[in-house]
Structure formats: C-alpha cells, structure tokens
Design a protein around this motif. Sequence first.
Motif, short mmCIF file in Angstrom:
data_model
loop_
_atom_site.label_atom_id
_atom_site.label_comp_id
_atom_site.label_asym_id
_atom_site.label_seq_id
_atom_site.Cartn_x
_atom_site.Cartn_y
_atom_site.Cartn_z
N LYS A 2 0.92 -1.25 0.01
CA LYS A 2 -0.09 -0.12 -0.15
C LYS A 2 1.00 1.34 0.00
O LYS A 2 1.90 1.30 0.53
N THR A 3 0.67 2.22 -0.85
CA THR A 3 1.15 3.53 -0.69
C THR A 3 0.45 4.44 -0.41
O THR A 3 -1.01 4.82 -0.47
N ALA A 4 1.21 5.76 -0.21
CA ALA A 4 0.31 6.91 0.32
C ALA A 4 0.97 8.12 -0.83
O ALA A 4 2.36 8.03 -1.02
N GLU A 5 0.10 9.13 -1.25
CA GLU A 5 0.56 10.11 -2.21
C GLU A 5 0.81 11.39 -1.06
O GLU A 5 -0.07 11.56 -0.65
N ILE A 6 1.96 11.96 -1.46
CA ILE A 6 2.29 13.22 -0.70
C ILE A 6 2.29 14.27 -1.99
O ILE A 6 3.13 14.31 -2.78
N ARG A 7 1.44 15.40 -1.37
CA ARG A 7 1.36 16.41 -2.65
C ARG A 7 1.54 17.64 -1.80
O ARG A 7 1.29 18.07 -0.82
N PHE A 8 2.54 18.70 -2.49
CA PHE A 8 2.47 19.99 -2.27
C PHE A 8 2.91 20.91 -3.34
O PHE A 8 3.49 20.47 -4.24
N GLU A 9 2.89 22.16 -3.32
CA GLU A 9 3.12 22.94 -4.16
C GLU A 9 4.47 23.56 -4.29
O GLU A 9 4.84 23.88 -2.97
N VAL A 10 4.99 23.95 -5.39
CA VAL A 10 6.38 24.46 -5.41
C VAL A 10 6.26 25.84 -6.45
O VAL A 10 5.71 25.67 -7.20
N GLN A 11 6.81 26.82 -5.98
CA GLN A 11 6.81 28.11 -6.86
C GLN A 11 7.57 27.80 -8.05
O GLN A 11 8.61 27.03 -8.07
#
Length: 91
Positions: A2-11
């Motif tokens: 099982k995996t988890a997705e990590i998301r964040f924004e970068v300019q």
Amino acid sequence: MKTAEIRFEVQEDILNTLNQNISEFTMQLRLYAALHLFKKHKLSFGKAAELAGISRDDFLLEIDKNGIDFINYEACELEKELTRLQHDHSF
C-alpha cells in the motif's frame, strides 16, 4: 504494498532557479529525504533506498557521495554491540 501520495506546491521560479522539471525535483527531494532519514537512523538502508526510488547499489553510492557513514555507531553503542556479540558467541 500500500502506498500514500504526498502532494505540495512549489513555486515555478524555484524549479527554474534549480533548472529542474517537476520529475527531476521530485526525485531529488526523495533522495534528500531518504539520505537524511537514513543518517538520522529513522530508516534502514533498504527502506531508505526504496524511498529514494533507486537500487541499493545506487543508494550506497549516494551515501558515499554525500559523506554519510554507512555504519555509524556511537562509542557506547559499539561497546554494547561488541559485548552482545561476544556473549552470543561464547561457548
């Protein structure tokens, strides 16, 4: 697994400054995180290589390139380990 997705924004200007696309930046972040967590004894060698998304051989090369000790015992930890090994192998 099982995996988890990590998301964040970068300019975008950060990517431009680094001269990297999103994929290159993501891979570099994964490697830096894996190296840091391995160095801090939070992840094993194998798990850190998995997080970095590279082979164990390549991760070992990255450890060396970044000046991280593969085996890093404090003096008291080393003494405990040596004592344990001597005890385990005594007849």
